[in-house]
Scaffold this motif. Structure first.
Motif, PDB file in Angstrom:
ATOM      1  N   PRO A 158      39.870  29.893  42.274  1.00  0.00           N
ATOM      2  CA  PRO A 158      38.804  30.720  42.563  1.00  0.00           C
ATOM      3  C   PRO A 158      37.726  30.828  41.609  1.00  0.00           C
ATOM      4  O   PRO A 158      37.929  30.857  40.223  1.00  0.00           O
ATOM      5  CB  PRO A 158      39.538  32.192  42.630  1.00  0.00           C
ATOM      6  CG  PRO A 158      40.924  31.708  42.729  1.00  0.00           C
ATOM      7  CD  PRO A 158      40.980  30.481  42.203  1.00  0.00           C
ATOM      8  N   GLU A 159      36.526  30.828  41.905  1.00  0.00           N
ATOM      9  CA  GLU A 159      35.269  30.859  40.932  1.00  0.00           C
ATOM     10  C   GLU A 159      35.234  32.123  39.976  1.00  0.00           C
ATOM     11  O   GLU A 159      35.578  33.313  40.370  1.00  0.00           O
ATOM     12  CB  GLU A 159      34.060  30.441  41.678  1.00  0.00           C
ATOM     13  CG  GLU A 159      32.801  30.426  40.744  1.00  0.00           C
ATOM     14  CD  GLU A 159      31.666  30.260  41.262  1.00  0.00           C
ATOM     15  OE1 GLU A 159      30.499  30.035  40.912  1.00  0.00           O
ATOM     16  OE2 GLU A 159      31.581  30.121  42.780  1.00  0.00           O
ATOM     17  N   GLY A 160      35.237  31.627  38.774  1.00  0.00           N
ATOM     18  CA  GLY A 160      35.185  33.003  37.820  1.00  0.00           C
ATOM     19  C   GLY A 160      36.162  33.544  37.385  1.00  0.00           C
ATOM     20  O   GLY A 160      36.355  34.620  36.635  1.00  0.00           O
ATOM     21  N   VAL A 161      37.307  32.942  37.530  1.00  0.00           N
ATOM     22  CA  VAL A 161      38.533  33.519  37.108  1.00  0.00           C
ATOM     23  C   VAL A 161      39.273  32.578  36.166  1.00  0.00           C
ATOM     24  O   VAL A 161      39.366  31.452  36.274  1.00  0.00           O
ATOM     25  CB  VAL A 161      39.631  33.326  38.417  1.00  0.00           C
ATOM     26  CG1 VAL A 161      41.147  34.098  37.841  1.00  0.00           C
ATOM     27  CG2 VAL A 161      39.287  34.272  39.372  1.00  0.00           C
ATOM     28  N   ARG A 192      46.335  42.351  30.305  1.00  0.00           N
ATOM     29  CA  ARG A 192      45.525  43.222  29.449  1.00  0.00           C
ATOM     30  C   ARG A 192      44.412  42.895  28.716  1.00  0.00           C
ATOM     31  O   ARG A 192      43.485  43.497  28.644  1.00  0.00           O
ATOM     32  CB  ARG A 192      46.656  44.065  28.677  1.00  0.00           C
ATOM     33  CG  ARG A 192      47.585  44.815  29.406  1.00  0.00           C
ATOM     34  CD  ARG A 192      48.684  45.674  28.507  1.00  0.00           C
ATOM     35  NE  ARG A 192      47.827  46.451  27.561  1.00  0.00           N
ATOM     36  CZ  ARG A 192      48.605  47.041  26.590  1.00  0.00           C
ATOM     37  NH1 ARG A 192      49.644  46.828  26.166  1.00  0.00           N
ATOM     38  NH2 ARG A 192      47.546  48.156  25.935  1.00  0.00           N
ATOM     39  N   VAL A 193      44.425  41.773  27.958  1.00  0.00           N
ATOM     40  CA  VAL A 193      43.321  41.190  27.306  1.00  0.00           C
ATOM     41  C   VAL A 193      42.211  40.922  28.180  1.00  0.00           C
ATOM     42  O   VAL A 193      41.044  41.108  28.021  1.00  0.00           O
ATOM     43  CB  VAL A 193      43.696  39.873  26.275  1.00  0.00           C
ATOM     44  CG1 VAL A 193      42.645  39.449  25.644  1.00  0.00           C
ATOM     45  CG2 VAL A 193      44.723  40.545  25.399  1.00  0.00           C
ATOM     46  N   ALA A 194      42.575  40.090  29.119  1.00  0.00           N
ATOM     47  CA  ALA A 194      41.533  39.816  30.351  1.00  0.00           C
ATOM     48  C   ALA A 194      40.862  41.041  30.609  1.00  0.00           C
ATOM     49  O   ALA A 194      39.553  40.955  30.997  1.00  0.00           O
ATOM     50  CB  ALA A 194      42.062  39.029  31.537  1.00  0.00           C
ATOM     51  N   GLY A 195      41.494  42.200  30.823  1.00  0.00           N
ATOM     52  CA  GLY A 195      40.819  43.292  31.369  1.00  0.00           C
ATOM     53  C   GLY A 195      40.229  44.031  30.560  1.00  0.00           C
ATOM     54  O   GLY A 195      39.254  44.858  30.901  1.00  0.00           O
ATOM     55  N   ALA A 196      40.327  43.785  29.021  1.00  0.00           N
ATOM     56  CA  ALA A 196      39.640  44.455  28.180  1.00  0.00           C
ATOM     57  C   ALA A 196      38.167  43.554  27.503  1.00  0.00           C
ATOM     58  O   ALA A 196      37.348  44.137  27.121  1.00  0.00           O
ATOM     59  CB  ALA A 196      40.392  44.720  26.942  1.00  0.00           C
ATOM     60  N   VAL A 197      38.174  42.391  27.993  1.00  0.00           N
ATOM     61  CA  VAL A 197      37.087  41.532  27.478  1.00  0.00           C
ATOM     62  C   VAL A 197      35.755  42.062  28.381  1.00  0.00           C
ATOM     63  O   VAL A 197      35.802  42.286  29.628  1.00  0.00           O
ATOM     64  CB  VAL A 197      37.141  40.031  27.986  1.00  0.00           C
ATOM     65  CG1 VAL A 197      36.093  39.239  27.741  1.00  0.00           C
ATOM     66  CG2 VAL A 197      38.469  39.541  27.227  1.00  0.00           C
ATOM     67  N   PRO A 198      34.819  42.234  27.521  1.00  0.00           N
ATOM     68  CA  PRO A 198      33.424  42.774  28.073  1.00  0.00           C
ATOM     69  C   PRO A 198      32.981  41.886  29.280  1.00  0.00           C
ATOM     70  O   PRO A 198      33.165  40.843  28.975  1.00  0.00           O
ATOM     71  CB  PRO A 198      32.547  42.653  26.906  1.00  0.00           C
ATOM     72  CG  PRO A 198      33.258  42.779  25.710  1.00  0.00           C
ATOM     73  CD  PRO A 198      34.532  42.052  25.866  1.00  0.00           C
ATOM     74  N   SER A 200      30.038  40.742  29.966  1.00  0.00           N
ATOM     75  CA  SER A 200      29.222  39.373  29.579  1.00  0.00           C
ATOM     76  C   SER A 200      30.040  38.205  29.182  1.00  0.00           C
ATOM     77  O   SER A 200      29.643  37.249  29.312  1.00  0.00           O
ATOM     78  CB  SER A 200      28.196  40.031  28.693  1.00  0.00           C
ATOM     79  OG  SER A 200      29.017  40.461  27.534  1.00  0.00           O
ATOM     80  N   VAL A 201      31.100  38.485  28.310  1.00  0.00           N
ATOM     81  CA  VAL A 201      31.989  37.613  27.914  1.00  0.00           C
ATOM     82  C   VAL A 201      32.972  36.970  28.988  1.00  0.00           C
ATOM     83  O   VAL A 201      33.416  35.989  29.048  1.00  0.00           O
ATOM     84  CB  VAL A 201      32.859  38.148  26.674  1.00  0.00           C
ATOM     85  CG1 VAL A 201      33.591  36.970  25.720  1.00  0.00           C
ATOM     86  CG2 VAL A 201      31.779  38.483  25.658  1.00  0.00           C
ATOM     87  N   ALA A 202      33.414  38.007  30.040  1.00  0.00           N
ATOM     88  CA  ALA A 202      34.436  37.597  30.785  1.00  0.00           C
ATOM     89  C   ALA A 202      33.849  36.844  31.718  1.00  0.00           C
ATOM     90  O   ALA A 202      34.565  35.643  32.176  1.00  0.00           O
ATOM     91  CB  ALA A 202      34.979  38.831  31.694  1.00  0.00           C
ATOM     92  N   ARG A 203      32.567  36.625  31.976  1.00  0.00           N
ATOM     93  CA  ARG A 203      32.001  35.584  32.883  1.00  0.00           C
ATOM     94  C   ARG A 203      31.809  34.223  32.166  1.00  0.00           C
ATOM     95  O   ARG A 203      31.818  33.181  32.868  1.00  0.00           O
ATOM     96  CB  ARG A 203      30.386  36.158  33.239  1.00  0.00           C
ATOM     97  CG  ARG A 203      30.457  37.324  34.235  1.00  0.00           C
ATOM     98  CD  ARG A 203      29.132  37.562  34.830  1.00  0.00           C
ATOM     99  NE  ARG A 203      28.236  38.189  33.576  1.00  0.00           N
ATOM    100  CZ  ARG A 203      28.050  39.588  33.487  1.00  0.00           C
ATOM    101  NH1 ARG A 203      28.977  40.465  34.128  1.00  0.00           N
ATOM    102  NH2 ARG A 203      27.343  39.686  32.500  1.00  0.00           N
ATOM    103  N   GLU A 219      38.857  30.992  25.230  1.00  0.00           N
ATOM    104  CA  GLU A 219      37.942  29.820  24.939  1.00  0.00           C
ATOM    105  C   GLU A 219      37.040  29.952  25.825  1.00  0.00           C
ATOM    106  O   GLU A 219      37.069  30.000  27.038  1.00  0.00           O
ATOM    107  CB  GLU A 219      38.728  28.604  25.225  1.00  0.00           C
ATOM    108  CG  GLU A 219      40.036  28.412  24.029  1.00  0.00           C
ATOM    109  CD  GLU A 219      40.454  27.041  24.424  1.00  0.00           C
ATOM    110  OE1 GLU A 219      40.261  26.326  25.358  1.00  0.00           O
ATOM    111  OE2 GLU A 219      41.557  26.660  23.657  1.00  0.00           O
ATOM    112  N   LEU A 220      35.659  30.021  25.513  1.00  0.00           N
ATOM    113  CA  LEU A 220      34.812  30.015  26.288  1.00  0.00           C
ATOM    114  C   LEU A 220      34.092  28.883  26.858  1.00  0.00           C
ATOM    115  O   LEU A 220      34.304  27.778  26.342  1.00  0.00           O
ATOM    116  CB  LEU A 220      33.425  30.926  25.734  1.00  0.00           C
ATOM    117  CG  LEU A 220      33.831  32.239  24.963  1.00  0.00           C
ATOM    118  CD1 LEU A 220      32.542  32.959  24.312  1.00  0.00           C
ATOM    119  CD2 LEU A 220      34.513  33.107  25.926  1.00  0.00           C
ATOM    120  N   LYS A 221      33.184  28.898  28.071  1.00  0.00           N
ATOM    121  CA  LYS A 221      32.815  27.695  28.800  1.00  0.00           C
ATOM    122  C   LYS A 221      31.768  26.869  27.868  1.00  0.00           C
ATOM    123  O   LYS A 221      31.797  25.795  28.083  1.00  0.00           O
ATOM    124  CB  LYS A 221      32.036  28.200  29.891  1.00  0.00           C
ATOM    125  CG  LYS A 221      32.998  28.672  31.125  1.00  0.00           C
ATOM    126  CD  LYS A 221      32.272  29.279  32.289  1.00  0.00           C
ATOM    127  CE  LYS A 221      33.238  29.941  33.324  1.00  0.00           C
ATOM    128  NZ  LYS A 221      32.417  30.147  34.295  1.00  0.00           N
TER     129      LYS A 221
END
Length: 267
Positions: A158-161, A192-198, A200-203, A219-221
């Motif tokens: 799925p896109e964005g996950v 829990r970490v994924a849920g706490a990421v802001p 703008s960064v989560a995207r 690790e960011l894109k």
């Protein structure tokens, strides 16, 4: 003894008037008994009529199943899993059993409410699980929800996950963390970490990597990395990361594992 006075005598041939007080007790009992019998007969007729209406007539039978709330699943898939006994009296449909069948056959369903919609319907209101992380396995992707439940396997991510990478070495501190907490607990910590990421960064997040309980990173894109540490103090770490990225927009590595002492490096 003196007889009745002239005022007390009753003329011959006339009857003394009856008292105007309450009727005798026996008469009251007979009247109440008749009332009770009439009410009992009326209630019996009403009960028989209601029983026939609910169980014997065709006026209130299950004839259709409505489904709402689906996103990935189709209403037909939910109806098939529910297996509502159409044609049976609506009152006799076991709504708890219907909900149990849906949850058992469709792990993607998080919650399901089953309600009777008189006179002919059953309504299923479902909430599907939303993936927050993906575990890649054999060319496919296992979706993990915000409770750490692995609920579905899909062939296309799925896109964005972001992906979940479990780098759990069998030696050293990672092995000790794995023995102490277990893989399922470490997956929940990553969630829990994924849920706490802001947002703008989560995207921008491509991977959430878990090496141990207190060594979780992002690790960011665009190749940048974030050392997050454990899942504790997630809100504070999120705020710190947002401020740190604004202060050091050219940095390639950010460390918010101790949110009161953040660091950035690289350019």
């Amino acid at each position: 003894m003196a007889g009745p006075t002239t005022g007390e005598r009753t003329p011959r041939g006339e009857r003394r008037p009856e008292s105007s007080g309450p009727p005798p007790l026996r008469r009251l009992l007979r009247r109440h008994l008749r009332t009770i019998v009439v009410l009992a007969i009326a209630l019996a007729f009403l009960g028989c009529g209601a029983f026939w209406l609910l169980y014997g007539s065709d006026l209130v039978r299950a004839e259709k199943v409505s489904v709402s709330g689906t996103r990935v699943l189709t209403p037909e898939q939910v109806r098939e899993a529910a297996d509502v006994p159409l044609g049976k009296p609506l009152i006799s449909v076991d709504t708890d059993a219907v909900a149990s069948r849906v949850s058992r056959k469709l792990p993607r369903i998080d919650t399901v409410d089953v309600e009777r919609s008189w006179p002919h319907g059953i309504t299923l209101k479902v909430t599907e699980r939303t993936p927050v992380l993906l575990v890649q396995k054999g060319g496919k992707f296992i979706e993990v929800d915000d409770e750490g439940v692995r609920f579905a396997t899909v062939s296309r991510a799925p896109e964005g996950v972001p992906a979940l990478e479990l780098d759990l070495s069998r030696s050293g501190s990672a092995a000790a963390s794995l023995r102490r907490f277990g893989e399922a607990r470490l997956v929940r910590e990553a969630v829990r970490v994924a849920g706490a990421v802001p947002g703008s960064v989560a995207r921008l997040t491509r991977t959430v990597k878990v090496r141990s309980y207190d060594d979780i990173s992002l690790e960011l894109k665009d190749g940048r990395t974030v050392a997050w540490g454990s899942s504790e103090a997630g809100a504070a770490k999120g705020r710190t990361l947002t401020a740190l990225m604004k202060a050091a927009p050219r940095a390639r590595h950010f460390d918010v594992s101790v949110p009161t002492a953040p660091a950035s490096s690289g350019s």
